[in-house]
Design a protein around this motif. Structure first.
Motif, PDB file in Angstrom:
ATOM      1  N   LEU A 131      30.081   9.162 -30.392  1.00 10.98           N
ATOM      2  CA  LEU A 131      31.238   8.635 -29.669  1.00 10.98           C
ATOM      3  C   LEU A 131      30.817   7.556 -28.674  1.00 10.98           C
ATOM      4  N   ASN A 132      31.615   6.506 -28.612  1.00 12.81           N
ATOM      5  CA  ASN A 132      31.384   5.356 -27.729  1.00 12.81           C
ATOM      6  C   ASN A 132      30.112   4.586 -28.072  1.00 12.81           C
ATOM      7  N   ARG A 133      29.668   4.704 -29.305  1.00 11.51           N
ATOM      8  CA  ARG A 133      28.507   3.957 -29.798  1.00 11.51           C
ATOM      9  C   ARG A 133      28.940   3.137 -31.007  1.00 11.51           C
ATOM     10  N   ASP A 134      28.189   2.088 -31.310  1.00 10.99           N
ATOM     11  CA  ASP A 134      28.458   1.301 -32.501  1.00 10.99           C
ATOM     12  C   ASP A 134      27.948   2.057 -33.717  1.00 10.99           C
ATOM     13  N   VAL A 135      28.744   2.039 -34.783  1.00 13.94           N
ATOM     14  CA  VAL A 135      28.399   2.763 -36.003  1.00 13.94           C
ATOM     15  C   VAL A 135      28.696   1.905 -37.232  1.00 13.94           C
ATOM     16  N   LEU A 136      27.985   2.205 -38.294  1.00 11.08           N
ATOM     17  CA  LEU A 136      28.233   1.609 -39.603  1.00 11.08           C
ATOM     18  C   LEU A 136      28.695   2.734 -40.500  1.00 11.08           C
ATOM     19  N   LEU A 137      29.810   2.520 -41.217  1.00  9.07           N
ATOM     20  CA  LEU A 137      30.256   3.572 -42.132  1.00  9.07           C
ATOM     21  C   LEU A 137      30.671   2.980 -43.456  1.00  9.07           C
ATOM     22  N   PRO A 138      30.478   3.762 -44.523  1.00 10.70           N
ATOM     23  CA  PRO A 138      30.821   3.261 -45.857  1.00 10.70           C
ATOM     24  C   PRO A 138      32.335   3.224 -46.054  1.00 10.70           C
ATOM     25  N   ARG A 139      32.781   2.228 -46.799  1.00 12.20           N
ATOM     26  CA  ARG A 139      34.187   2.079 -47.166  1.00 12.20           C
ATOM     27  C   ARG A 139      34.251   1.990 -48.681  1.00 12.20           C
ATOM     28  N   PRO A 140      35.418   2.088 -49.270  1.00 16.72           N
ATOM     29  CA  PRO A 140      35.535   2.026 -50.732  1.00 16.72           C
ATOM     30  C   PRO A 140      35.006   0.715 -51.314  1.00 16.72           C
ATOM     31  N   ALA A 141      34.639   0.771 -52.564  1.00 14.40           N
ATOM     32  CA  ALA A 141      34.218  -0.387 -53.360  1.00 14.40           C
ATOM     33  C   ALA A 141      32.960  -1.069 -52.814  1.00 14.40           C
ATOM     34  N   GLY A 142      32.045  -0.309 -52.218  1.00 17.35           N
ATOM     35  CA  GLY A 142      30.778  -0.860 -51.759  1.00 17.35           C
ATOM     36  C   GLY A 142      30.856  -1.654 -50.476  1.00 17.35           C
ATOM     37  N   HIS A 143      31.944  -1.524 -49.732  1.00 14.46           N
ATOM     38  CA  HIS A 143      32.101  -2.224 -48.460  1.00 14.46           C
ATOM     39  C   HIS A 143      31.685  -1.324 -47.309  1.00 14.46           C
ATOM     40  N   PHE A 144      31.515  -1.922 -46.124  1.00 11.57           N
ATOM     41  CA  PHE A 144      31.152  -1.184 -44.917  1.00 11.57           C
ATOM     42  C   PHE A 144      32.031  -1.631 -43.767  1.00 11.57           C
ATOM     43  N   LEU A 145      32.110  -0.793 -42.741  1.00 12.76           N
ATOM     44  CA  LEU A 145      32.784  -1.139 -41.498  1.00 12.76           C
ATOM     45  C   LEU A 145      31.800  -0.903 -40.373  1.00 12.76           C
ATOM     46  N   PHE A 146      31.632  -1.922 -39.508  1.00  9.70           N
ATOM     47  CA  PHE A 146      30.793  -1.793 -38.319  1.00  9.70           C
ATOM     48  C   PHE A 146      31.727  -1.860 -37.130  1.00  9.70           C
ATOM     49  N   ALA A 147      31.730  -0.810 -36.298  1.00  4.30           N
ATOM     50  CA  ALA A 147      32.681  -0.737 -35.197  1.00  4.30           C
ATOM     51  C   ALA A 147      32.209   0.267 -34.156  1.00  4.30           C
ATOM     52  N   ARG A 148      32.889   0.266 -33.007  1.00 10.49           N
ATOM     53  CA  ARG A 148      32.638   1.258 -31.948  1.00 10.49           C
ATOM     54  C   ARG A 148      33.491   2.486 -32.252  1.00 10.49           C
ATOM     55  N   LEU A 149      32.859   3.657 -32.335  1.00 13.54           N
ATOM     56  CA  LEU A 149      33.573   4.912 -32.565  1.00 13.54           C
ATOM     57  C   LEU A 149      34.171   5.354 -31.229  1.00 13.54           C
ATOM     58  N   ILE A 150      35.502   5.358 -31.138  1.00 12.16           N
ATOM     59  CA  ILE A 150      36.144   5.703 -29.863  1.00 12.16           C
ATOM     60  C   ILE A 150      36.836   7.066 -29.892  1.00 12.16           C
ATOM     61  N   GLY A 151      36.958   7.657 -31.066  1.00 16.47           N
ATOM     62  CA  GLY A 151      37.597   8.963 -31.111  1.00 16.47           C
ATOM     63  C   GLY A 151      37.546   9.585 -32.490  1.00 16.47           C
ATOM     64  N   ILE A 152      37.739  10.903 -32.495  1.00 15.42           N
ATOM     65  CA  ILE A 152      37.824  11.664 -33.743  1.00 15.42           C
ATOM     66  C   ILE A 152      39.075  12.515 -33.628  1.00 15.42           C
ATOM     67  N   ASP A 153      39.980  12.347 -34.589  1.00 14.07           N
ATOM     68  CA  ASP A 153      41.237  13.089 -34.590  1.00 14.07           C
ATOM     69  C   ASP A 153      41.344  13.833 -35.910  1.00 14.07           C
ATOM     70  N   GLY A 154      40.893  15.091 -35.892  1.00 15.05           N
ATOM     71  CA  GLY A 154      40.895  15.873 -37.125  1.00 15.05           C
ATOM     72  C   GLY A 154      39.954  15.273 -38.139  1.00 15.05           C
ATOM     73  N   ASP A 155      40.511  14.822 -39.274  1.00 14.62           N
ATOM     74  CA  ASP A 155      39.711  14.198 -40.336  1.00 14.62           C
ATOM     75  C   ASP A 155      39.807  12.672 -40.310  1.00 14.62           C
ATOM     76  N   THR A 156      40.081  12.115 -39.134  1.00 17.71           N
ATOM     77  CA  THR A 156      40.225  10.665 -38.998  1.00 17.71           C
ATOM     78  C   THR A 156      39.339  10.160 -37.869  1.00 17.71           C
ATOM     79  N   LEU A 157      38.656   9.036 -38.121  1.00 14.57           N
ATOM     80  CA  LEU A 157      37.863   8.380 -37.085  1.00 14.57           C
ATOM     81  C   LEU A 157      38.667   7.227 -36.505  1.00 14.57           C
ATOM     82  N   LEU A 158      38.598   7.065 -35.193  1.00 13.06           N
ATOM     83  CA  LEU A 158      39.260   5.963 -34.499  1.00 13.06           C
ATOM     84  C   LEU A 158      38.178   4.982 -34.078  1.00 13.06           C
TER      85      LEU A 158
END
Length: 185
Positions: A131-158
């Protein structure tokens, strides 16, 4: 085995007592002092406990003959550069096992072209530690998202990307938490 516990502790500005309190389970300053000086044998268990307390990799606490160390010539703060009060050395960084890296090819947010971002892999049960750190996460079709993780709501990342609007994404199988920035000046 020669350890660099004292050097790393001093470089982080911590006392023996502070390191002892940070250990899990906590221990005494006297025990940490004995481990630093070699009066007490440093087992792998102790090495792991102290490394966690100092927030470094266990390998950073072991002096290896083929591992480069740099003498600290000065410390720097708002008052300028000063000679260190005691001799200090810094051990060159090395990647953690199972980590991944990101190379920055175009400046974005706090990152400049040429930067390397070293990341530690995390599974969903440890996402909260990112939380509150920069993260890289996999997305569909071989893409990625690089962003600051600001929250976790159940099975969803904000998340908030460096140059974008907040996003909600379904829980991925893994994410990589930025842990070290390597930048050539």
């Amino acid at each position: 085995m020669i350890t660099a516990i004292r050097e790393v502790r001093r470089a982080k500005g911590l006392t023996l007592e502070e390191v002892g309190r940070r250990c899990s389970p906590p221990t005494t300053a006297q025990t940490i002092g004995r481990l630093e000086t070699g009066t007490r044998t440093v087992s792998v268990g102790w090495l792991n406990r102290i490394a966690a307390a100092l927030d470094v990799a266990p390998a950073d606490l072991v002096t290896l003959p083929d591992r480069a160390a740099l003498p600290v010539a000065a410390t720097l703060d708002a008052d300028g550069a000063h000679a260190p009060r005691k001799a200090l050395t810094l051990v060159a960084p090395h990647p953690s096992a199972g980590g991944v890296a990101i190379t920055v090819t175009g400046s974005i947010g706090d990152y400049r072209a040429g930067d390397e971002v070293w990341c530690d892999l995390r599974v969903p049960s440890t996402f909260a530690q990112a939380l509150n750190r920069d993260v890289l996460l996999p997305r569909p079709a071989g893409h990625f998202l690089f962003a600051r993780l600001i929250g976790i709501d159940g099975d969803t990342l904000l998340l908030i990307p460096p140059n974008g609007r907040p996003q909600s994404v379904p829980m991925p199988p893994w994410l990589a938490q930025a842990s070290r920035l390597i930048r050539t000046l």
